[in-house]
Scaffold this motif. Structure first.
Motif, PDB file in Angstrom:
ATOM      1  N   SER A  58      37.235  50.555  42.984  1.00  0.00           N
ATOM      2  CA  SER A  58      37.193  50.621  41.531  1.00  0.00           C
ATOM      3  C   SER A  58      37.643  49.265  40.975  1.00  0.00           C
ATOM      4  O   SER A  58      38.395  48.534  41.619  1.00  0.00           O
ATOM      5  CB  SER A  58      38.101  51.733  41.004  1.00  0.00           C
ATOM      6  N   PHE A  59      37.168  48.960  39.782  1.00  0.00           N
ATOM      7  CA  PHE A  59      37.547  47.709  39.129  1.00  0.00           C
ATOM      8  C   PHE A  59      38.600  47.937  38.044  1.00  0.00           C
ATOM      9  O   PHE A  59      38.773  47.098  37.155  1.00  0.00           O
ATOM     10  CB  PHE A  59      36.306  47.036  38.531  1.00  0.00           C
ATOM     11  N   ASP A  60      39.296  49.059  38.135  1.00  0.00           N
ATOM     12  CA  ASP A  60      40.346  49.338  37.158  1.00  0.00           C
ATOM     13  C   ASP A  60      41.473  48.318  37.242  1.00  0.00           C
ATOM     14  O   ASP A  60      42.075  47.965  36.220  1.00  0.00           O
ATOM     15  CB  ASP A  60      40.903  50.752  37.374  1.00  0.00           C
ATOM     16  N   ASN A  61      41.759  47.853  38.475  1.00  0.00           N
ATOM     17  CA  ASN A  61      42.827  46.858  38.617  1.00  0.00           C
ATOM     18  C   ASN A  61      42.481  45.566  37.878  1.00  0.00           C
ATOM     19  O   ASN A  61      43.346  44.930  37.266  1.00  0.00           O
ATOM     20  CB  ASN A  61      43.079  46.557  40.100  1.00  0.00           C
ATOM     21  N   TYR A  62      41.210  45.170  37.945  1.00  0.00           N
ATOM     22  CA  TYR A  62      40.806  43.951  37.259  1.00  0.00           C
ATOM     23  C   TYR A  62      40.821  44.146  35.744  1.00  0.00           C
ATOM     24  O   TYR A  62      41.161  43.224  34.997  1.00  0.00           O
ATOM     25  CB  TYR A  62      39.421  43.520  37.736  1.00  0.00           C
ATOM     26  N   SER A  63      40.441  45.340  35.305  1.00  0.00           N
ATOM     27  CA  SER A  63      40.509  45.618  33.872  1.00  0.00           C
ATOM     28  C   SER A  63      41.947  45.539  33.374  1.00  0.00           C
ATOM     29  O   SER A  63      42.227  44.966  32.310  1.00  0.00           O
ATOM     30  CB  SER A  63      39.916  47.004  33.578  1.00  0.00           C
ATOM     31  N   ALA A  64      42.870  46.108  34.160  1.00  0.00           N
ATOM     32  CA  ALA A  64      44.281  46.052  33.782  1.00  0.00           C
ATOM     33  C   ALA A  64      44.802  44.623  33.829  1.00  0.00           C
ATOM     34  O   ALA A  64      45.606  44.211  32.981  1.00  0.00           O
ATOM     35  CB  ALA A  64      45.105  46.953  34.704  1.00  0.00           C
ATOM     36  N   LEU A  66      43.040  41.810  33.362  1.00  0.00           N
ATOM     37  CA  LEU A  66      42.504  41.051  32.236  1.00  0.00           C
ATOM     38  C   LEU A  66      43.110  41.501  30.914  1.00  0.00           C
ATOM     39  O   LEU A  66      43.124  40.731  29.941  1.00  0.00           O
ATOM     40  CB  LEU A  66      40.976  41.195  32.192  1.00  0.00           C
ATOM     41  N   ALA A  67      43.601  42.733  30.885  1.00  0.00           N
ATOM     42  CA  ALA A  67      44.262  43.215  29.669  1.00  0.00           C
ATOM     43  C   ALA A  67      45.700  42.735  29.568  1.00  0.00           C
ATOM     44  O   ALA A  67      46.324  42.858  28.507  1.00  0.00           O
ATOM     45  CB  ALA A  67      44.222  44.745  29.624  1.00  0.00           C
ATOM     46  N   THR A  72      46.465  36.566  31.941  1.00  0.00           N
ATOM     47  CA  THR A  72      45.328  35.776  31.448  1.00  0.00           C
ATOM     48  C   THR A  72      45.797  34.417  30.919  1.00  0.00           C
ATOM     49  O   THR A  72      45.117  33.406  31.120  1.00  0.00           O
ATOM     50  CB  THR A  72      44.593  36.540  30.338  1.00  0.00           C
TER      51      THR A  72
END
Length: 279
Positions: A58-64, A66-67, A72
């Motif tokens: 899952s790409f949830d880790n990357y979403s978190a 980048l949030a 960032t």
């Protein structure tokens, strides 16, 4: 028989190269797969378990990631440190290398020997005095301060490398350009720089990778608002210990950029290495 032996030899070499490539790629693939798994899945087993249960990815880790404004900002701080440092080192070293190689001025050899002598000065020796100087100038804890430190310590090797490369350019080429009315700046920009493109690309790759992956200088000279990605990841380890769902995507993001830069300029890098070996 000789053809068979050559064929077997080439086959062995290809197999060895494939194995070396797999050994090199496996940690990168493992880091990426780990970064795409949840902390719960990571605690249950290694990254190789995704081949049996691909639903873990899952790409949830990357979403978190980048949030997270702190991560960032650290990424863009790394860009703002690495890119200007690389550009300044390459430009200044190219100008100095051409001057040391082809311009006659008083004390040229003595100054160049001084530049070469700076190659043996460890970075650790300059940390304290430079920190005091930056504190007096108001640069301590800022991105320009980190950039200046990297430029200062990157220039001696860069000047030494490019001076030796430019010195191998045939003298007849420069004399012909001067006979055609070309000034030093025109010769430098229209002749020396195109000929030295492989060396410049190799230097740019080395300098970019060195600064991008640096943590010591940034840890000492950058405050919380100017810290790069390496320091931000290190602070995550110190604060939370085993938060692999943050560390893995952050580490992969920090790793994939220099890998992409290397492969983008791979052709120029190989040309620079081969040209240096021939000369």
């Amino acid at each position: 028989m000789n053809a068979v032996r050559r064929g077997l030899g080439n086959g062995v070499v290809q197999v060895v190269l494939v194995l070396v490539g797999l050994v090199w790629v496996t940690p990168l693939a493992g880091l990426f797969l780990s970064s795409a798994r949840s902390a719960q899945d990571t605690a249950k087993g290694g990254w190789w378990t995704v081949f049996a249960a691909p639903g873990q990815l899952s790409f949830d880790n990357y979403s978190a990631l980048l949030a997270d404004s702190g991560m960032t900002r650290a990424f863009w701080n790394t860009v703002l440190i690495s890119v200007p440092t690389t550009v300044l080192v390459v430009v200044l070293a190219a100008l100095a290398g051409y001057a040391f190689a082809w311009l006659d001025f008083p004390g040229r050899d003595a100054v160049f020997l001084g530049v070469v002598a700076l190659l043996v000065v460890p970075v650790q020796i300059g940390l304290l005095p430079v920190a005091k100087l930056f504190g007096q100038l108001g640069l301590f804890g800022t991105i320009p301060g980190v950039v200046l430190f990297h430029v200062a310590y990157g220039l001696p090797f860069a000047v030494f490398l490019l001076r030796n490369y430019f010195a191998e350019i045939p003298k007849e080429m420069l004399e012909a350009a001067r006979m055609d009315g070309g000034g030093e700046w025109r010769i430098f920009t229209r002749l020396v720089l195109p000929v030295g493109r492989p060396a410049l690309a190799s230097l740019a790759i080395f300098q970019f990778l060195w600064v991008w992956n640096d943590m010591l200088v940034a840890l000492l000279f950058a405050d919380s608002s100017a810290q790069p990605l390496t320091v931000a990841l290190q602070s995550q380890v110190r604060q939370f210990g085993s938060n692999i769902d943050v560390l893995a995507p952050g580490a992969f993001l920090s790793l994939i950029v220099p890998v992409a830069v290397f492969f983008a300029f791979q052709r120029h890098f190989v040309q620079g290495v081969m040209a240096g070996s021939v000369k």
